[in-house]
Design a protein around this motif. Structure first.
Motif, PDB file in Angstrom:
ATOM      1  N   ILE A  39      15.945  -7.383  -6.497  1.00 12.37           N
ATOM      2  CA  ILE A  39      17.235  -6.710  -6.620  1.00 12.37           C
ATOM      3  C   ILE A  39      17.455  -6.184  -8.032  1.00 12.37           C
ATOM      4  CG2 ILE A  39      19.729  -6.976  -6.347  1.00 12.37           C
ATOM      5  CD1 ILE A  39      18.996  -9.489  -4.581  1.00 12.37           C
ATOM      6  N   GLU A  40      17.678  -4.864  -8.133  1.00  6.01           N
ATOM      7  CA  GLU A  40      18.080  -4.258  -9.395  1.00  6.01           C
ATOM      8  C   GLU A  40      19.601  -4.090  -9.383  1.00  6.01           C
ATOM      9  OE1 GLU A  40      15.693  -0.954 -10.896  1.00  6.01           O
ATOM     10  OE2 GLU A  40      14.409  -1.236  -9.140  1.00  6.01           O
ATOM     11  N   TRP A  41      20.228  -4.263 -10.524  1.00  3.91           N
ATOM     12  CA  TRP A  41      21.677  -4.205 -10.688  1.00  3.91           C
ATOM     13  C   TRP A  41      22.371  -5.212  -9.778  1.00  3.91           C
ATOM     14  CZ3 TRP A  41      22.643  -1.845 -15.012  1.00  3.91           C
ATOM     15  CH2 TRP A  41      21.766  -0.848 -15.459  1.00  3.91           C
ATOM     16  N   PRO A  42      21.962  -6.485  -9.816  1.00  6.11           N
ATOM     17  CA  PRO A  42      22.522  -7.513  -8.929  1.00  6.11           C
ATOM     18  C   PRO A  42      23.982  -7.852  -9.224  1.00  6.11           C
ATOM     19  CG  PRO A  42      21.154  -8.529 -10.595  1.00  6.11           C
ATOM     20  CD  PRO A  42      20.965  -7.041 -10.734  1.00  6.11           C
ATOM     21  N   GLU A  43      24.460  -7.525 -10.423  1.00  9.94           N
ATOM     22  CA  GLU A  43      25.847  -7.850 -10.748  1.00  9.94           C
ATOM     23  C   GLU A  43      26.822  -7.145  -9.805  1.00  9.94           C
ATOM     24  OE1 GLU A  43      24.427  -4.648 -13.678  1.00  9.94           O
ATOM     25  OE2 GLU A  43      23.610  -6.464 -12.777  1.00  9.94           O
ATOM     26  N   PHE A  81      15.926  -3.570  -3.690  1.00 11.03           N
ATOM     27  CA  PHE A  81      17.291  -3.043  -3.745  1.00 11.03           C
ATOM     28  C   PHE A  81      17.591  -2.449  -5.108  1.00 11.03           C
ATOM     29  CE2 PHE A  81      17.265  -6.529  -0.778  1.00 11.03           C
ATOM     30  CZ  PHE A  81      18.038  -6.097   0.284  1.00 11.03           C
ATOM     31  N   ASP A  82      18.419  -1.411  -5.108  1.00  7.60           N
ATOM     32  CA  ASP A  82      18.992  -0.863  -6.341  1.00  7.60           C
ATOM     33  C   ASP A  82      20.472  -0.610  -6.047  1.00  7.60           C
ATOM     34  OD1 ASP A  82      19.943   0.671  -8.450  1.00  7.60           O
ATOM     35  OD2 ASP A  82      18.048   1.717  -8.724  1.00  7.60           O
ATOM     36  N   PHE A  83      21.321  -1.472  -6.600  1.00  2.00           N
ATOM     37  CA  PHE A  83      22.757  -1.384  -6.331  1.00  2.00           C
ATOM     38  C   PHE A  83      23.521  -0.613  -7.406  1.00  2.00           C
ATOM     39  CE2 PHE A  83      21.720  -5.264  -3.798  1.00  2.00           C
ATOM     40  CZ  PHE A  83      22.083  -4.751  -2.562  1.00  2.00           C
ATOM     41  N   TYR A  84      22.822   0.135  -8.243  1.00  2.00           N
ATOM     42  CA  TYR A  84      23.471   0.844  -9.342  1.00  2.00           C
ATOM     43  C   TYR A  84      24.570   1.780  -8.859  1.00  2.00           C
ATOM     44  CZ  TYR A  84      24.130   3.700 -13.490  1.00  2.00           C
ATOM     45  OH  TYR A  84      24.679   4.360 -14.550  1.00  2.00           O
ATOM     46  N   ARG A  85      24.334   2.487  -7.781  1.00  2.00           N
ATOM     47  CA  ARG A  85      25.287   3.487  -7.289  1.00  2.00           C
ATOM     48  C   ARG A  85      26.321   2.922  -6.311  1.00  2.00           C
ATOM     49  NH1 ARG A  85      24.037   8.266  -9.213  1.00  2.00           N
ATOM     50  NH2 ARG A  85      21.895   8.709  -9.807  1.00  2.00           N
ATOM     51  N   LEU A  86      26.283   1.640  -6.079  1.00  2.00           N
ATOM     52  CA  LEU A  86      27.241   1.011  -5.174  1.00  2.00           C
ATOM     53  C   LEU A  86      28.647   1.161  -5.743  1.00  2.00           C
ATOM     54  CD1 LEU A  86      26.567  -0.632  -2.565  1.00  2.00           C
ATOM     55  CD2 LEU A  86      27.102  -2.654  -3.883  1.00  2.00           C
ATOM     56  N   LYS A  87      29.579   1.620  -4.931  1.00  2.00           N
ATOM     57  CA  LYS A  87      30.946   1.837  -5.406  1.00  2.00           C
ATOM     58  C   LYS A  87      31.802   0.580  -5.320  1.00  2.00           C
ATOM     59  CE  LYS A  87      31.031   6.758  -4.363  1.00  2.00           C
ATOM     60  NZ  LYS A  87      29.845   6.982  -3.570  1.00  2.00           N
ATOM     61  N   ASN A  88      31.528  -0.238  -4.304  1.00  2.00           N
ATOM     62  CA  ASN A  88      32.300  -1.470  -4.143  1.00  2.00           C
ATOM     63  C   ASN A  88      31.533  -2.445  -3.255  1.00  2.00           C
ATOM     64  OD1 ASN A  88      33.017  -0.916  -1.286  1.00  2.00           O
ATOM     65  ND2 ASN A  88      34.247   0.726  -2.170  1.00  2.00           N
ATOM     66  N   LEU A  89      32.002  -3.671  -3.226  1.00  2.00           N
ATOM     67  CA  LEU A  89      31.333  -4.723  -2.458  1.00  2.00           C
ATOM     68  C   LEU A  89      31.327  -4.419  -0.962  1.00  2.00           C
ATOM     69  CD1 LEU A  89      29.899  -7.262  -3.340  1.00  2.00           C
ATOM     70  CD2 LEU A  89      32.014  -8.521  -3.004  1.00  2.00           C
ATOM     71  N   GLN A 115       0.816  -1.212   0.000  1.00  2.00           N
ATOM     72  CA  GLN A 115       0.000   0.000   0.000  1.00  2.00           C
ATOM     73  C   GLN A 115       0.851   1.264   0.000  1.00  2.00           C
ATOM     74  OE1 GLN A 115      -3.468  -0.005  -0.182  1.00  2.00           O
ATOM     75  NE2 GLN A 115      -3.082  -2.162  -0.607  1.00  2.00           N
ATOM     76  N   ASP A 116       2.102   1.160   0.422  1.00  2.00           N
ATOM     77  CA  ASP A 116       2.995   2.318   0.489  1.00  2.00           C
ATOM     78  C   ASP A 116       3.387   2.780  -0.908  1.00  2.00           C
ATOM     79  OD1 ASP A 116       3.072   2.143   3.290  1.00  2.00           O
ATOM     80  OD2 ASP A 116       4.745   0.728   3.219  1.00  2.00           O
ATOM     81  N   ALA A 117       3.939   3.985  -0.978  1.00  2.00           N
ATOM     82  CA  ALA A 117       4.502   4.470  -2.236  1.00  2.00           C
ATOM     83  C   ALA A 117       5.708   3.593  -2.578  1.00  2.00           C
ATOM     84  CB  ALA A 117       4.937   5.925  -2.089  1.00  2.00           C
ATOM     85  N   ILE A 118       5.776   3.154  -3.808  1.00  2.00           N
ATOM     86  CA  ILE A 118       6.854   2.272  -4.251  1.00  2.00           C
ATOM     87  C   ILE A 118       7.747   3.084  -5.181  1.00  2.00           C
ATOM     88  CG2 ILE A 118       7.424   0.118  -5.421  1.00  2.00           C
ATOM     89  CD1 ILE A 118       4.394  -0.650  -4.772  1.00  2.00           C
ATOM     90  N   ASN A 119       8.957   3.336  -4.725  1.00  2.00           N
ATOM     91  CA  ASN A 119       9.899   4.141  -5.488  1.00  2.00           C
ATOM     92  C   ASN A 119      11.201   3.390  -5.674  1.00  2.00           C
ATOM     93  OD1 ASN A 119       8.175   6.509  -5.404  1.00  2.00           O
ATOM     94  ND2 ASN A 119       8.732   6.644  -3.250  1.00  2.00           N
ATOM     95  N   SER A 120      11.972   3.828  -6.645  1.00  2.00           N
ATOM     96  CA  SER A 120      13.292   3.243  -6.837  1.00  2.00           C
ATOM     97  C   SER A 120      14.172   3.588  -5.639  1.00  2.00           C
ATOM     98  CB  SER A 120      13.931   3.780  -8.115  1.00  2.00           C
ATOM     99  OG  SER A 120      15.257   3.314  -8.210  1.00  2.00           O
ATOM    100  N   PRO A 121      14.858   2.606  -5.084  1.00  2.00           N
ATOM    101  CA  PRO A 121      15.759   2.883  -3.966  1.00  2.00           C
ATOM    102  C   PRO A 121      17.163   3.288  -4.433  1.00  2.00           C
ATOM    103  CG  PRO A 121      15.543   0.531  -4.267  1.00  2.00           C
ATOM    104  CD  PRO A 121      14.647   1.183  -5.286  1.00  2.00           C
ATOM    105  N   THR A 122      17.237   4.021  -5.538  1.00  2.00           N
ATOM    106  CA  THR A 122      18.529   4.379  -6.117  1.00  2.00           C
ATOM    107  C   THR A 122      19.453   5.032  -5.103  1.00  2.00           C
ATOM    108  OG1 THR A 122      17.513   4.648  -8.283  1.00  2.00           O
ATOM    109  CG2 THR A 122      19.653   5.678  -7.969  1.00  2.00           C
ATOM    110  N   PHE A 123      18.957   5.947  -4.309  1.00  2.00           N
ATOM    111  CA  PHE A 123      19.812   6.641  -3.351  1.00  2.00           C
ATOM    112  C   PHE A 123      19.820   5.971  -1.987  1.00  2.00           C
ATOM    113  CE2 PHE A 123      18.822   9.729  -6.611  1.00  2.00           C
ATOM    114  CZ  PHE A 123      20.103  10.101  -6.983  1.00  2.00           C
TER     115      PHE A 123
END
Length: 138
Positions: A105-109, A77-85, A52-60
């Protein structure tokens, strides 16, 4: 399993088909190019599951937590901005992945070494005329 979305009006039905195929699997790694529709599809899936909550990209934020229709957590999850493991370790992502709750999970690589062995790789791709194809292993 393969789901083709011909237009945005069909995304709800695609989410229903996907949800029906989840079974006992809990961790889904969504792979696709920028703009393929990962966030849009995850939003539709969460809505289908009763969020029911607002569903937004967790990019930040990297991770957003929602409650499904039963009150159970869903982690997006959105790991696009992750700098390292190390950043993934620091945020405790393994605790989420092994919690038994649904993880989308987005950007799981970016965190591939940390994913559970039974994580499901989902491919989302844009095909002709703006259609989308979602490939989900059986």
């Amino acid at each position: 399993m393969e789901i083709v979305i011909n237009s945005l009006s069909e995304i709800g039905e695609a989410a229903r088909l996907f949800a029906d195929a989840i079974g006992k699997r809990r961790v889904f790694a969504f792979n696709g190019k920028m703009g393929a529709g990962k966030t849009t599809f995850i939003k539709a899936l969460c809505q289908h599951l009763g969020v029911q909550d607002a569903i937004n990209s967790p990019t930040f934020a990297i991770v957003n937590e929602y409650a499904d229709g039963e009150g159970d957590p869903i982690f997006h999850f959105d790991f696009y901005r992750l700098k390292n493991l190390g950043e993934a370790y620091d945020m405790g992502c393994e605790e989420y992945f092994y919690s038994g709750n649904l993880c989308l999970i987005e950007w799981p690589e970016m965190v591939e070494p940390l994913l559970p062995q039974d994580a499901v790789n989902v491919q989302i791709e844009e095909i002709e005329d703006g259609k989308r194809r979602i490939s989900l292993p059986a």
